[in-house]
Design a protein around this motif. Structure first.
Motif, short mmCIF file in Angstrom:
data_model
loop_
_atom_site.label_atom_id
_atom_site.label_comp_id
_atom_site.label_asym_id
_atom_site.label_seq_id
_atom_site.Cartn_x
_atom_site.Cartn_y
_atom_site.Cartn_z
N ARG A 134 -13.40 -3.01 0.66
CA ARG A 134 -13.29 -2.40 -0.67
C ARG A 134 -12.67 -1.02 -0.58
N ARG A 135 -12.01 -0.64 -1.66
CA ARG A 135 -11.45 0.71 -1.74
C ARG A 135 -12.60 1.69 -1.88
N ARG A 136 -12.45 2.84 -1.23
CA ARG A 136 -13.46 3.88 -1.33
C ARG A 136 -13.38 4.52 -2.70
N ARG A 137 -14.50 4.91 -3.26
CA ARG A 137 -14.55 5.54 -4.57
C ARG A 137 -14.71 7.05 -4.46
N SER A 141 0.83 -1.21 0.00
CA SER A 141 0.00 0.00 0.00
C SER A 141 0.86 1.26 0.00
N ARG A 167 1.65 1.97 -3.66
CA ARG A 167 0.50 2.14 -4.53
C ARG A 167 0.11 3.61 -4.63
N GLU A 171 -7.16 6.00 2.46
CA GLU A 171 -7.15 4.54 2.56
C GLU A 171 -8.06 4.10 3.70
N THR A 172 -8.80 3.01 3.49
CA THR A 172 -9.66 2.50 4.56
C THR A 172 -8.99 1.39 5.34
N ASP A 177 -5.71 6.61 -4.57
CA ASP A 177 -6.87 6.65 -5.44
C ASP A 177 -7.46 8.05 -5.45
#
Length: 110
Positions: free
Chosen positions: A25-28, A3, A6, A20-21, A9
């Motif tokens: 799932r990754r937050r959008r 991470s 990376r 980051e959570t 997002d």
């Protein structure tokens, strides 16, 4: 890929960085308000010929986006000119920092 390596997002609505959570799932979206605006747009285009994943901008938003892209181009030209003229490293570094900041702002499309 870890991470730490990376790329962060971006919010699919406004383009800001999404935190980051850790798990799941990754937050959008970066905020609930962005999630709500995206929902509203999806429901408005439902049943029309506009694709659900289309980006619809107001004329003001589109104009602001064009202005931000123009600022990025001008900053890139400043860097190129400074390099061509043999500017000092600290001057080129400062211009590059400005360019990166403008590019980050230009990523926002709302």
């Amino acid at each position: 890929m870890t991470s730490a390596s990376r790329r962060p997002d971006s919010c699919v609505w406004c383009g800001r960085e999404v935190a980051e959570t850790g798990m799941g799932r990754r937050r959008r979206y970066c905020r609930q308000s962005c999630r709500q605006r995206a929902y509203e747009q999806r429901t408005q285009v439902k049943g029309t010929s506009i694709p659900a994943d289309a980006v619809v901008l107001t004329s003001e938003e589109a104009s602001a986006m064009v202005d931000r892209v123009f600022q990025v181009r001008c900053a890139a030209e400043d860097v190129a000119t400074a390099v061509a003229e043999g500017a000092a490293a600290h001057e080129v570094e400062s211009l590059c920092a400005d360019l990166v900041q403008l590019a980050r702002e230009a990523e926002r499309f709302r």
